[in-house]
Design an enzyme around this catalytic site. Structure first.
Site, PDB file in Angstrom:
ATOM      1  N   ASP A   1      52.482  21.278  63.790  1.00 51.41           N
ATOM      2  CA  ASP A   1      52.100  22.123  64.929  1.00 51.41           C
ATOM      3  C   ASP A   1      53.182  23.173  65.162  1.00 51.41           C
ATOM      4  O   ASP A   1      54.354  22.847  65.333  1.00 51.41           O
ATOM      5  CB  ASP A   1      51.910  21.272  66.176  1.00 51.41           C
ATOM      6  CG  ASP A   1      51.183  22.005  67.299  1.00 51.41           C
ATOM      7  OD1 ASP A   1      51.504  23.179  67.547  1.00 51.41           O
ATOM      8  OD2 ASP A   1      50.298  21.391  67.919  1.00 51.41           O
TER       9      ASP A   1
ATOM     10  N   HIS B   1      48.223  23.651  64.807  1.00 48.55           N
ATOM     11  CA  HIS B   1      47.960  23.492  66.233  1.00 48.55           C
ATOM     12  C   HIS B   1      46.461  23.353  66.470  1.00 48.55           C
ATOM     13  O   HIS B   1      45.709  24.314  66.343  1.00 48.55           O
ATOM     14  CB  HIS B   1      48.501  24.680  67.027  1.00 48.55           C
ATOM     15  CG  HIS B   1      48.287  24.540  68.502  1.00 48.55           C
ATOM     16  ND1 HIS B   1      48.770  23.473  69.218  1.00 48.55           N
ATOM     17  CD2 HIS B   1      47.621  25.320  69.395  1.00 48.55           C
ATOM     18  CE1 HIS B   1      48.427  23.596  70.493  1.00 48.55           C
ATOM     19  NE2 HIS B   1      47.726  24.706  70.620  1.00 48.55           N
TER      20      HIS B   1
ATOM     21  N   SER C   1      45.326  21.226  73.257  1.00 47.73           N
ATOM     22  CA  SER C   1      46.264  22.247  73.724  1.00 47.73           C
ATOM     23  C   SER C   1      46.246  22.272  75.258  1.00 47.73           C
ATOM     24  O   SER C   1      46.503  21.261  75.894  1.00 47.73           O
ATOM     25  CB  SER C   1      45.926  23.605  73.108  1.00 47.73           C
ATOM     26  OG  SER C   1      46.965  24.526  73.340  1.00 47.73           O
TER      27      SER C   1
END
Length: 574
Positions: free
Chosen positions: A439, A485, A206
């Site tokens: 995601d 995610h 991320s």
């Protein structure tokens, strides 16, 4: 884009250690005096002063650790913390925390770790992933006031005025300094000679993925291998994208109950499950799902969710307006002239950005402004705080303007999409880049667009297959079926997750074992513990023999579905 690399002035072991015996046990190594003697001198990096008096050390033994990013283990280490400052900046202090394995466990390795959101570190969650492989592992607080403080708490000097030192530290400077200081300390504390190779690695997902790219794009000599998950690069597009779902709901004047959107996701999973050749409640071919499944067929199907967290029970049928909201979100942002500005999440991704809130007074569902998107606009566009209170007057064109103006303002700092990685490649660097197919926070297509940008920029005179093969020799991208995610996904629990990336990267860098496919493990559900392999882009997974054999196939139609013409943006978007 590529900033001048600042080189350490000294790289040899220092006199304090040169005349002393190298510690042989964790207890001998883990003392304030040993670590102080191993610190690089203050002039090691121009403009930085290291505070030797700030050193703390603590022996930690039999620590049980587990994560989706590394296998469960029990580790022993020395927890070292110390501070440094930038000369000429009043009140400046940057904290580093470095975990040192016992001398008998050290394998000549260093690992830098990253954060998420506006955090530049992951606390104690990422450091074990290096120690268990014999790596000294480090994190930084970026100078934001402590390891639990995020960059957004230090970014504004006053309304309208950014603290640019904080911005640049968050963007890339802090990680460069962490690597230089951490690697020097590691060489010294373990008594490595100038001829000894210290293998340097990175792991982050991320925002941590963006932080990884911030170094790979600038400093070819920093790491031998970078493990990068779902990077939050292309910052102005990515953060504004979080608001797109909210603006879709405002524009269409419909705020779906969360249960209605969950029903659309679950029905999409059911419809697209078999498109990869295997029925296991995991959609590995979201590209085919995008091309061949019309979610309009879900209209009229009943949904029901029990009351929870202060919200009432939700019962109803999927409405035409709910379908319209979902289809518009999946289609991605277009401006008022119908030109594409950006892309969105793959089918089967949860509609987290579109989450609505329940008004108990009116009994209606209404707008819930996405926190990450709202904070970006308030903090880095308007520069007047961290909360966006209203989307009144915000249109698709407004979102486009925010994306393009942010591209211009933060191109050299947060955008992080410089596509020429020649210095890193020429230094022998390797990249494992992975991204969940489902995601819901960063579009999977964002990673594919960057890989394709690097391919086209670095190999402009080769055909597609030849250039893809050349790039895959040192930079490989994998999509993760069913994954959300930077994590597994409860909606598709049988999906695998690449938990052993550090071991795979070590084998690639140190032993030349190319990860043709990426090792992954099912971490939950009925198939927990099952091993699977992930295909390297541009190959796509396809199960044959009644779902018993997985092949990585070339499918032009699938590949084309990931390529978008962002014709609303007046310059290349890498």
């Amino acid at each position: 884009m590529r900033s001048p690399a600042w080189a350490p002035i000294a790289t040899t072991a220092f006199a304090a250690l040169a005349n002393a015996a190298t510690p042989s046990t964790l207890a001998e190594l883990c003392t304030d005096s040993i670590v102080k003697a191993a610190l690089p001198p203050s002039e090691f990096i121009q403009g930085i002063t290291i505070d030797s008096d700030s050193v703390t050390t603590e022996v930690v033994t039999n620590s049980s650790v587990s994560s989706e990013f590394y296998p469960s283990a029990t580790i022993n280490y020395c927890n070292v913390t110390f501070a440094y400052s930038h000369d000429g900046i009043d009140g400046d202090q940057v904290l580093l925390e470095i975990w040192l394995p016992a001398p008998t466990d050290f394998q000549n390795r260093w690992l830098s770790t990253g954060g998420g959101g506006y955090a530049i570190n992951s606390g104690d969650q990422s450091l074990p992933g290096g120690v268990m492989y014999g790596a000294a592992s480090g994190m930084t607080d970026g100078g934001f006031g402590g390891f639990s403080n995020n960059a957004d708490t230090a970014m504004l000097l006053a309304n309208g005025t950014l603290d640019y030192e904080t911005l640049y530290m968050f963007a890339y400077k802090a990680h460069r300094e962490l690597s230089l200081i951490g690697k020097a300390l590691t060489r010294n504390v373990y008594g490595m000679s100038d001829s000894d190779k210290l293998y340097a690695y990175y792991q982050g997902c991320s925002e941590g993925g963006r932080e990884g790219w911030s170094q790979v794009q600038r400093f070819g000599d920093e790491w031998d291998g970078a493990i990068i998950g779902a990077p939050a690069f292309r910052w102005s597009f990515q953060q504004t994208q979080h608001l797109y779902s909210n603006v879709v709901e405002k524009t269409l004047d419909y705020y779906p109950p969360p249960c209605e959107l969950d029903k659309i996701v679950n029905e999409t999973i059911a419809a697209c499950d078999a498109m990869d050749g295997k029925v296991d409640w995991v959609v590995a071919r979201t590209d085919l799902c995008l091309l061949d499944f019309d979610i309009s067929t879900i209209e009229g199907k009943p949904y029901s969710c029990a009351a929870s967290r202060g919200t009432p029970a939700q019962n109803g049928t999927v409405s035409a307006k709910g379908i319209e909201v979902a289809k518009t979100i999946i289609n991605g942002l277009h401006d008022s002239q119908g030109r594409r500005v950006y892309f969105s999440y793959q089918p089967t991704a949860a509609f987290d950005d579109a989450e609505t809130q329940y008004n108990s007074t009116t009994g209606q569902w209404g707008l819930d402004i996405d926190q990450l998107g709202g904070e970006y606009i308030a903090l880095l566009v308007d520069k007047n705080g961290t909360t966006l209170d209203s989307l009144d007057g915000v249109t698709y064109d407004t979102l486009k303007d925010w994306m393009i103006s942010g591209l211009q303002e933060y191109y050299s700092t947060l955008q992080t999409t410089w596509p020429d990685l020649t210095p890193f490649h020429e230094a022998g660097g390797k990249v494992i880049h992975f991204h969940g197919d489902a995601d819901f926070s960063i579009p999977t297509a964002a990673s594919i667009r960057y890989w394709e940008s690097v391919r086209s920029i670095m190999y402009p005179n080769q055909d597609y297959n030849s250039s893809a093969e050349a790039l895959n020799e040192w930079y490989r991208l994998y999509t993760v079926p069913g994954a959300g995610h930077c994590a597994t996904n409860d909606a598709m629990p049988n999906g695998p997750f690449p938990q052993t990336n550090m071991a795979v990267m070590i084998d690639w860098v140190e032993n030349g074992v190319v990860p043709t496919t990426l090792n992954a493990t099912v971490l939950q559900g009925e198939n927990e513990g099952q091993n699977q392999q992930l295909c390297a882009w541009p190959l796509r997974p396809l199960w044959t023999n009644n779902g018993t054999t997985m092949e990585c196939v070339y499918n032009q139609r699938s590949i084309d579905s990931w390529h978008y013409d962002l014709d609303a943006v007046p310059m290349p978007v890498y």
